[in-house]
Design a protein around this motif. Structure first.
Motif, PDB file in Angstrom:
ATOM      1  N   ALA A   1      42.884 -52.886 -49.024  1.00 58.62           N
ATOM      2  CA  ALA A   1      42.357 -51.526 -49.113  1.00 58.62           C
ATOM      3  C   ALA A   1      41.923 -51.201 -50.537  1.00 58.62           C
ATOM      4  O   ALA A   1      40.885 -50.562 -50.762  1.00 58.62           O
ATOM      5  N   ALA A   2      42.707 -51.647 -51.525  1.00 51.64           N
ATOM      6  CA  ALA A   2      42.353 -51.412 -52.929  1.00 51.64           C
ATOM      7  C   ALA A   2      41.108 -52.201 -53.322  1.00 51.64           C
ATOM      8  O   ALA A   2      40.318 -51.741 -54.151  1.00 51.64           O
ATOM      9  N   GLN A   3      40.938 -53.371 -52.741  1.00 47.22           N
ATOM     10  CA  GLN A   3      39.717 -54.139 -52.982  1.00 47.22           C
ATOM     11  C   GLN A   3      38.507 -53.434 -52.375  1.00 47.22           C
ATOM     12  O   GLN A   3      37.443 -53.347 -52.989  1.00 47.22           O
ATOM     13  N   ALA A   4      38.692 -52.912 -51.161  1.00 52.89           N
ATOM     14  CA  ALA A   4      37.590 -52.232 -50.488  1.00 52.89           C
ATOM     15  C   ALA A   4      37.173 -50.965 -51.225  1.00 52.89           C
ATOM     16  O   ALA A   4      35.991 -50.587 -51.222  1.00 52.89           O
ATOM     17  N   SER A   5      38.120 -50.315 -51.883  1.00 51.77           N
ATOM     18  CA  SER A   5      37.811 -49.089 -52.635  1.00 51.77           C
ATOM     19  C   SER A   5      37.244 -49.389 -54.020  1.00 51.77           C
ATOM     20  O   SER A   5      36.840 -48.471 -54.735  1.00 51.77           O
TER      21      SER A   5
END
Length: 233
Positions: A169-173
């Motif tokens: 999720a942090a990568q996607a953001s």
């Protein structure tokens, strides 16, 4: 956590089928035999957890566990055919409890990087709990017996799967650089926990206080972000 992360502890826990003697007792009391069976299984696991933690794996026997929980040996063996199976049952229940704790610590929504940081802090704190340290000692001391569990530990641990989802999720953001999320999760866990766990297993109290853990966490987190944080384009 995300929908893919949330799962009931029953999905991970260990249950046993009721034997004829338990069915007979249940019919006398009017209580469902399954409920009595689950309560007895929980009591066996409670007692086994305490005895393994206090006496170690070698110092704990199925006979001692049966006597301590007030159940016959046959009753214990119906649920757990060996001491190894019982120890694995203890570990799985600890993992289920840890998953619930992590889910209560990290909110289901919010800034991905902040949620990941909360999870990282939880990993440091949770892995220093006395019960966790005791079980790690046993697993390492019996490495030959539990070598497959050691090899599969990360992939089979639901809290690690949670961490992987948070990293994704942090990568996607855009808060973390791209890369294999499972590998990044491993590195984060290692950087946060290996030294404190090693110290605790050797009897050191260097990380016993909240202040010491928090200071160590902030340093480790800053270093992690230098390596895994989003690169400037």
């Amino acid at each position: 956590m995300t929908d893919g992360v949330r799962r009931s502890a029953a999905e991970i826990g260990v249950e046993g089928a009721p034997g004829p003697d338990e069915q007979a007792r249940a019919s006398k009391t009017g209580r469902p035999s399954r409920q009595r069976s689950e309560e007895l299984t929980a009591r066996i696991l409670d007692v086994a957890t305490g005895m393994f933690a206090a006496q170690g794996y070698a110092g704990t026997s199925m006979e001692k566990i049966a006597a301590a929980c007030g159940a016959g040996k046959d009753t214990v063996y119906r649920r757990f055919p060996s001491k190894e199976a019982l120890f694995r049952g203890v570990i799985e229940r600890i993992r289920a409890s840890a998953l619930r704790s992590l889910e209560m610590t990290v909110p289901p929504a919010g800034a991905p990087l902040e949620r990941l940081k909360m999870a990282g802090h939880w990993f440091l704190t949770a892995h220093l709990e006395p019960q966790q340290i005791a079980m790690k000692r046993i697993t390492l001391s019996e490495a030959a017996m539990f070598r497959q569990s050691l090899a599969d530990g990360a992939s089979s641990d639901p809290t690690v799967r949670c961490l992987i989802e948070l990293i994704e999720a942090a990568q996607a953001s855009g808060d973390l650089a791209k890369g294999e999320a499972a590998f990044i999760a491993d590195q984060l866990i290692y950087s946060l926990t290996v030294k404190p766990i090693t110290y605790a297993m050797l009897g050191s109290t260097a990380f016993a206080s909240t202040e010491a853990r928090d200071a160590y966490f902030e340093q480790a987190w800053e270093l992690f972000m230098r390596g895994a944080g989003k690169r400037a384009s």
